[in-house]
Design a protein around this motif. Structure first.
Motif, PDB file in Angstrom:
ATOM      1  N   ALA A 159       5.353   9.120   3.223  1.00  0.00           N
ATOM      2  CA  ALA A 159       6.081   7.900   3.598  1.00  0.00           C
ATOM      3  C   ALA A 159       5.132   6.704   3.643  1.00  0.00           C
ATOM      4  CB  ALA A 159       6.763   8.099   4.950  1.00  0.00           C
ATOM      5  N   ALA A 160       3.937   6.906   4.182  1.00  0.00           N
ATOM      6  CA  ALA A 160       2.962   5.814   4.243  1.00  0.00           C
ATOM      7  C   ALA A 160       2.527   5.393   2.839  1.00  0.00           C
ATOM      8  CB  ALA A 160       1.750   6.243   5.065  1.00  0.00           C
ATOM      9  N   ALA A 161       2.418   6.342   1.926  1.00  0.00           N
ATOM     10  CA  ALA A 161       2.041   6.016   0.546  1.00  0.00           C
ATOM     11  C   ALA A 161       3.124   5.209  -0.145  1.00  0.00           C
ATOM     12  CB  ALA A 161       1.764   7.305  -0.229  1.00  0.00           C
ATOM     13  N   VAL A 162       4.377   5.555   0.095  1.00  0.00           N
ATOM     14  CA  VAL A 162       5.490   4.781  -0.466  1.00  0.00           C
ATOM     15  C   VAL A 162       5.490   3.371   0.106  1.00  0.00           C
ATOM     16  CG1 VAL A 162       8.005   4.563  -0.562  1.00  0.00           C
ATOM     17  CG2 VAL A 162       6.930   6.785  -0.968  1.00  0.00           C
ATOM     18  N   GLU A 163       5.211   3.251   1.389  1.00  0.00           N
ATOM     19  CA  GLU A 163       5.130   1.924   2.015  1.00  0.00           C
ATOM     20  C   GLU A 163       4.036   1.085   1.372  1.00  0.00           C
ATOM     21  OE1 GLU A 163       4.574   2.437   6.174  1.00  0.00           O
ATOM     22  OE2 GLU A 163       6.559   3.342   6.509  1.00  0.00           O
ATOM     23  N   ALA A 164       2.918   1.729   1.011  1.00  0.00           N
ATOM     24  CA  ALA A 164       1.823   1.002   0.353  1.00  0.00           C
ATOM     25  C   ALA A 164       2.274   0.473  -1.004  1.00  0.00           C
ATOM     26  CB  ALA A 164       0.610   1.918   0.194  1.00  0.00           C
ATOM     27  N   ILE A 165       3.019   1.278  -1.746  1.00  0.00           N
ATOM     28  CA  ILE A 165       3.542   0.798  -3.035  1.00  0.00           C
ATOM     29  C   ILE A 165       4.538  -0.333  -2.822  1.00  0.00           C
ATOM     30  CG2 ILE A 165       4.923   1.421  -5.063  1.00  0.00           C
ATOM     31  CD1 ILE A 165       3.785   4.209  -4.921  1.00  0.00           C
ATOM     32  N   ASP A 166       5.457  -0.144  -1.867  1.00  0.00           N
ATOM     33  CA  ASP A 166       6.479  -1.167  -1.610  1.00  0.00           C
ATOM     34  C   ASP A 166       5.851  -2.498  -1.213  1.00  0.00           C
ATOM     35  OD1 ASP A 166       8.507   0.591  -2.203  1.00  0.00           O
ATOM     36  OD2 ASP A 166       8.910   1.128  -0.105  1.00  0.00           O
ATOM     37  N   ALA A 167       4.756  -2.433  -0.459  1.00  0.00           N
ATOM     38  CA  ALA A 167       4.107  -3.663  -0.016  1.00  0.00           C
ATOM     39  C   ALA A 167       3.386  -4.374  -1.155  1.00  0.00           C
ATOM     40  CB  ALA A 167       3.128  -3.359   1.118  1.00  0.00           C
ATOM     41  N   HIS A 168       3.084  -3.644  -2.223  1.00  0.00           N
ATOM     42  CA  HIS A 168       2.341  -4.222  -3.350  1.00  0.00           C
ATOM     43  C   HIS A 168       2.935  -3.715  -4.666  1.00  0.00           C
ATOM     44  CE1 HIS A 168      -0.759  -5.402  -0.392  1.00  0.00           C
ATOM     45  NE2 HIS A 168      -0.653  -4.181   0.084  1.00  0.00           N
ATOM     46  N   ASP A 169       4.263  -3.741  -4.759  1.00  0.00           N
ATOM     47  CA  ASP A 169       4.922  -3.112  -5.908  1.00  0.00           C
ATOM     48  C   ASP A 169       4.575  -3.777  -7.231  1.00  0.00           C
ATOM     49  OD1 ASP A 169       6.284  -5.385  -5.131  1.00  0.00           O
ATOM     50  OD2 ASP A 169       8.271  -4.537  -5.464  1.00  0.00           O
ATOM     51  N   VAL A 170       4.465  -5.093  -7.238  1.00  0.00           N
ATOM     52  CA  VAL A 170       4.130  -5.800  -8.483  1.00  0.00           C
ATOM     53  C   VAL A 170       2.714  -5.441  -8.927  1.00  0.00           C
ATOM     54  CG1 VAL A 170       3.801  -8.058  -9.551  1.00  0.00           C
ATOM     55  CG2 VAL A 170       5.731  -7.683  -8.008  1.00  0.00           C
ATOM     56  N   LEU A 171       1.788  -5.437  -7.986  1.00  0.00           N
ATOM     57  CA  LEU A 171       0.404  -5.094  -8.303  1.00  0.00           C
ATOM     58  C   LEU A 171       0.305  -3.655  -8.797  1.00  0.00           C
ATOM     59  CD1 LEU A 171      -2.665  -5.539  -8.271  1.00  0.00           C
ATOM     60  CD2 LEU A 171      -2.641  -4.928  -5.829  1.00  0.00           C
ATOM     61  N   PHE A 172       0.974  -2.735  -8.120  1.00  0.00           N
ATOM     62  CA  PHE A 172       0.898  -1.328  -8.527  1.00  0.00           C
ATOM     63  C   PHE A 172       1.454  -1.139  -9.933  1.00  0.00           C
ATOM     64  CE2 PHE A 172       2.358   3.184  -8.392  1.00  0.00           C
ATOM     65  CZ  PHE A 172       1.118   3.769  -8.171  1.00  0.00           C
ATOM     66  N   ASP A 227       7.728   4.373 -16.180  1.00  0.00           N
ATOM     67  CA  ASP A 227       8.089   5.791 -16.046  1.00  0.00           C
ATOM     68  C   ASP A 227       7.114   6.505 -15.117  1.00  0.00           C
ATOM     69  OD1 ASP A 227       9.472   8.339 -16.885  1.00  0.00           O
ATOM     70  OD2 ASP A 227       7.446   8.748 -17.618  1.00  0.00           O
ATOM     71  N   VAL A 228       5.829   6.214 -15.258  1.00  0.00           N
ATOM     72  CA  VAL A 228       4.828   6.842 -14.387  1.00  0.00           C
ATOM     73  C   VAL A 228       5.034   6.394 -12.938  1.00  0.00           C
ATOM     74  CG1 VAL A 228       2.364   6.901 -13.812  1.00  0.00           C
ATOM     75  CG2 VAL A 228       3.102   7.215 -16.182  1.00  0.00           C
ATOM     76  N   VAL A 229       5.321   5.107 -12.744  1.00  0.00           N
ATOM     77  CA  VAL A 229       5.562   4.603 -11.385  1.00  0.00           C
ATOM     78  C   VAL A 229       6.723   5.353 -10.737  1.00  0.00           C
ATOM     79  CG1 VAL A 229       6.294   2.613 -10.018  1.00  0.00           C
ATOM     80  CG2 VAL A 229       4.589   2.327 -11.815  1.00  0.00           C
ATOM     81  N   GLU A 230       7.793   5.565 -11.498  1.00  0.00           N
ATOM     82  CA  GLU A 230       8.954   6.269 -10.959  1.00  0.00           C
ATOM     83  C   GLU A 230       8.614   7.722 -10.655  1.00  0.00           C
ATOM     84  OE1 GLU A 230      12.438   7.126  -9.337  1.00  0.00           O
ATOM     85  OE2 GLU A 230      11.716   5.110  -9.869  1.00  0.00           O
TER      86      GLU A 230
END
Length: 405
Positions: free
Chosen positions: A57-70, A78-81
């Protein structure tokens, strides 16, 4: 023809029987089954039964907080998904509860209490289906100052875990800072005693290569090779320790890295020593964590280091923080997805004996099949995808990857 070829062959069989037996015992080939893509190290006093899903859950939050950068750094939607799905279902493949450097030196009664709490929590995590597929502990080393404490922790942990209903399958012990073959032999003896006491079998351990003495012995030989064979089949993996090893070699802190030449040298020796033995390899870690104002730097560095390790045949590494899980899985998926089409085509051509511009040999076919199996195991590809592309089931891939001697 004057030579009796059949008799000569029988003579050679007799002359070479002992070496044939030794070769089969010492170099049985790659170990079957899944190898995790990483090992997450968590200090024992921070471990809880729900750690794996909470890190996901914390890892998903990290992506959500920086989704454009990730998305920018990964460069493949496809890899992101796939990473998001992985974090929701299996964020951590291998977990090591740490009683060594990450945990520190604490009073005996404090460590005893943490041992009992962690072992009980691990058993609980399996009951609620929240455990990693592979688990274990890292104890303090068998060097004289920490030997008794490391042994006490190991015995208490496994005893408490089994009494709480835990199954020791896929549970390993990481032995750190190994500096002699005798320490490995001592660990074998401890495993034998524990098996007798717990009514268990097949206890295994990992050797952590953190000192130059493990690589180059006093006689100039590769001591790590002797350690593998001294483990009597109980050594499951060699793990490289980035920072201890670098520090022992006198590398300034700023330049300590998984990609430093001293690291490459150590890992090449480890790779040669482990080849054909069934002992797996794991790279080390990076301590640059993608948090705060270092998110871009941390993710970019980690993506590159994981990819570098994979290209060099190190399919596993350490992760130290939830924010490293997105880059670990992204780099791993990208590595396997990028090579999926050529690998499946080459293997299909090999199996069907289809003429092509690349004439692969059996050894390369094994490597191709192993590559596809690893992609399947980590979630970079599905069994249906591979079957469609190769006309082979996962069982057939396993037979090609690890044929009998």
């Amino acid at each position: 023809m004057g030579i009796d070829i059949d008799q000569l062959a029988r003579t050679l069989d007799a002359r070479l029987a002992e070496s044939d037996t030794a070769l089969a015992a010492q170099f049985p080939g790659a170990r079957p089954g899944r190898q995790p893509v990483h090992t997450v190290y968590v200090p024992a006093d921070r471990y809880r039964a729900d750690l794996c899903p909470s890190w996901g859950a914390a890892a998903v939050e990290a992506i959500d907080a920086h989704d454009v950068l990730f998305a920018e750094l990964v460069g493949d939607d496809d890899v992101v998904e796939r990473v998001r799905r992985k974090l929701a279902t299996e964020p951590i493949e291998d977990l090591r509860i740490d009683f060594e450097d990450g945990y520190g030196a604490k009073p005996d009664d404090t460590e005893d209490a943490d041992v009992v709490a962690a072992a009980t929590a691990l058993a609980d995590s399996r009951q609620i289906d929240a455990a990693a597929a592979f688990t274990g502990i890292r104890i303090k080393s068998f060097e004289a100052p920490t030997r008794a404490r490391g042994l006490r922790t190991l015995v208490m942990f496994l005893t408490t875990f089994t009494e709480a209903g835990g199954d020791l399958e896929n549970v390993v012990t990481t032995l750190p800072k190994v500096t002699s073959v005798e320490q490995v032999e001592a660990m074998v003896y401890v495993c034998e005693q524990l098996e007798h006491d717990l009514g268990a079998d097949g206890l295994r351990f990992e050797i952590q290569v953190e000192t130059p003495q493990s690589i180059l012995g006093p006689d100039g030989g590769a001591l790590v090779a002797r350690m593998i064979h001294a483990a009597d089949g109980r050594c499951s993996a060699l793990h490289y320790g980035t920072y201890d090893y670098s520090a022992f070699c006198g590398i300034a802190a700023e330049y300590q890295s998984m990609a430093h030449p001293v690291a490459d040298h150590a890992k090449l020796v480890m790779q040669a020593a482990a080849a054909g033995t069934g002992v797996r390899l794991s790279d080390g870690s990076t301590n640059v964590i993608p948090v705060g104002d270092r998110v871009r730097e941390g993710w970019q560095l980690h993506l590159g280091l994981v990819r570098r390790s994979l290209e060099r045949g190190y399919y596993q590494g350490w992760d130290l923080h939830p924010a490293q899980l997105p880059s670990r899985h992204a780099a791993t998926f990208a590595f396997f997805r990028a090579g999926l089409d050529p690998a499946t085509t080459r293997l299909r051509n090999y199996v069907t004996q289809t003429s092509s511009a690349i004439l692969d040999e059996p050894a390369t076919a094994r490597a191709l099949a192993d590559y596809l199996l690893r992609a399947l195991h980590c979630g970079a590809a599905t069994a249906a995808e591979l079957a469609d592309a190769t006309e082979l089931t996962a069982e057939h891939l396993a037979e090609l990857a690890r044929p009998g001697r």
